[in-house]
Design a protein around this motif. Structure first.
Motif, mmCIF file in Angstrom:
data_model
loop_
_atom_site.group_PDB
_atom_site.id
_atom_site.type_symbol
_atom_site.label_atom_id
_atom_site.label_comp_id
_atom_site.label_asym_id
_atom_site.label_seq_id
_atom_site.Cartn_x
_atom_site.Cartn_y
_atom_site.Cartn_z
ATOM 1 N N GLU A 1 17.519 -38.694 -1.055
ATOM 2 C CA GLU A 1 17.274 -37.297 -0.694
ATOM 3 C C GLU A 1 16.342 -37.196 0.509
ATOM 4 O OE1 GLU A 1 15.795 -35.373 -4.173
ATOM 5 O OE2 GLU A 1 17.650 -35.675 -5.321
ATOM 6 N N ALA B 1 18.325 -38.263 3.578
ATOM 7 C CA ALA B 1 19.382 -37.300 3.899
ATOM 8 C C ALA B 1 18.816 -36.040 4.544
ATOM 9 C CB ALA B 1 20.170 -36.949 2.645
ATOM 10 N N PRO C 1 25.349 -39.768 0.901
ATOM 11 C CA PRO C 1 25.955 -38.694 1.697
ATOM 12 C C PRO C 1 26.198 -39.168 3.123
ATOM 13 C CG PRO C 1 23.606 -38.308 1.433
ATOM 14 C CD PRO C 1 23.931 -39.507 0.596
ATOM 15 N N SER D 1 25.084 -38.058 5.783
ATOM 16 C CA SER D 1 23.877 -38.019 6.612
ATOM 17 C C SER D 1 23.016 -39.272 6.459
ATOM 18 C CB SER D 1 23.043 -36.775 6.259
ATOM 19 O OG SER D 1 22.773 -36.733 4.871
ATOM 20 N N VAL D 2 23.354 -40.140 5.506
ATOM 21 C CA VAL D 2 22.656 -41.417 5.342
ATOM 22 C C VAL D 2 23.585 -42.507 5.881
ATOM 23 C CG1 VAL D 2 21.672 -43.050 3.679
ATOM 24 C CG2 VAL D 2 21.330 -40.596 3.370
#
Length: 340
Positions: free
Chosen positions: A294, A297, A142, A144-145
């Motif tokens: 996860e 993120a 994602p 955000s990573v």
């Protein structure tokens, strides 16, 4: 035929950056423009010629290293959804045969016939401008990573599996042996589970850096307090510490072995049985990759301070030889941007 630059290990302590043929997307596979690669202790063992796979025939020179990576899909082969093009990805290092009983039960990371990206079976690694991978091994990242986090997913997957294997509950006290990259990641992840986390190290530089990360305690073996340890995770390469981990852990709790020494480590199984301890070994990030993405993120774990510097392909040889780039921070991890 298109060419690209790649870092090639031609023999023990012999390295070159070469022009090699660029990969082509075969059926079921993709080609990735590599953006970031982590240099690992396994890479150093290949550089020195000490890595066990060299002596067992699972790897041979010349070879292309790099198994902690992220990049963007640039091309897809037949049978691959074109929607993968342009997606930021990382991928599994362990590529099983897909047909044996281990693969069929979901344990491809211990497949007898597996290849390992940049490590085993001649599969070219990511220390190059491009990398070919089977689409089944990819994990999408994602937004955000970021690139740094993306190249930390593979070591994070090993650490997540180790932290989970410790079966820590909120308020439990964990001791991690070895504050290198994996040990620090284990500590960060265990802390995100609500555990009280302590680390024990030997190198003054690694101990001092670990103290900047806010753990409950960072110690040397000489000043380690006598506390009840609900789990001890050995993330070191010291052959004596597996036995130390077993001695330190509370009865009826868990020791986890995720570090590997260059020589045999021995434990007394009488201690293991008489303390009613569960011992767990961890090989590979494979079952932990999705969970690590996860965690990153969500912001629950942010290991970016572990990365001390990023260099180009021309700087990899010096890193493998033990040099630190000028201006590098204090963290244990060094990254490579093959585009630079």
């Amino acid at each position: 035929m298109a060419a690209m630059r790649a870092f090639v290990l031609t023999g023990p302590r012999e390295v070159e950056v070469q022009e090699v043929a660029a990969p082509v997307a075969a059926p079921g596979s993709v080609v990735i423009d590599v953006a970031r690669v982590g240099v690992c202790g396994t890479d150093v063992e290949f550089y020195t010629g000490e890595m066990q796979y060299l002596h067992e025939g699972h790897a041979r020179f010349p070879m292309r290293l790099g198994h902690e990576w992220m990049g963007t899909v640039a091309a897809v082969g037949d049978g691959v959804d074109p929607a993968w093009i342009g997606r930021r990805v990382t991928g599994d290092t362990m590529l099983g045969c897909g047909a044996c009983r281990r693969c069929l039960r979901g344990d491809q990371h211990v497949c007898e016939f597996r290849t390992e990206v940049g490590i085993r079976g001649g599969f070219p690694g990511a220390l190059a401008e491009q990398l070919a991978m089977p689409v089944t091994a990819l994990h999408a990242l994602p937004d955000s990573v970021d690139d740094t986090l993306g190249a930390l997913v593979e070591p994070g997957g090993n650490a997540l599996r180790a932290a989970r294997a410790a079966q820590l509950s909120r308020g439990d006290r964990a001791l991690v042996l070895g504050p290198g990259t994996i040990g620090l990641l284990v500590g960060m992840i265990a802390r995100s589970f609500g555990a009280e986390v302590h680390l024990m190290g030997r190198s003054p530089r690694s101990v001092e850096f670990a103290r900047t990360l806010g753990f409950d305690g960072v110690w040397t073996e000489a000043d380690l307090p006598e506390l009840p340890w609900d789990a001890v995770i050995d993330a070191s390469n010291a052959p004596n510490l597996p036995a130390t981990a077993l001695d330190l852990v509370e009865p009826a709790r868990r020791v986890v072995y995720v570090g590997l020494a260059g020589s045999p480590s021995r434990i007394d199984t009488r201690t293991l049985a008489l303390k009613d301890v569960t011992a767990v070994g961890i090989l590979s990030a494979s079952p932990g990759l999705a969970g690590t993405i996860e965690l990153y993120a969500s912001g629950a774990v942010d290991p970016r301070p572990l990365v001390a510097a990023t260099v180009g392909l021309d700087g990899v040889g010096a890193i493998l030889a033990g040099e630190r780039p000028e201006g590098a921070g204090r963290g244990p991890k060094l990254h490579v941007d093959p585009r630079g």
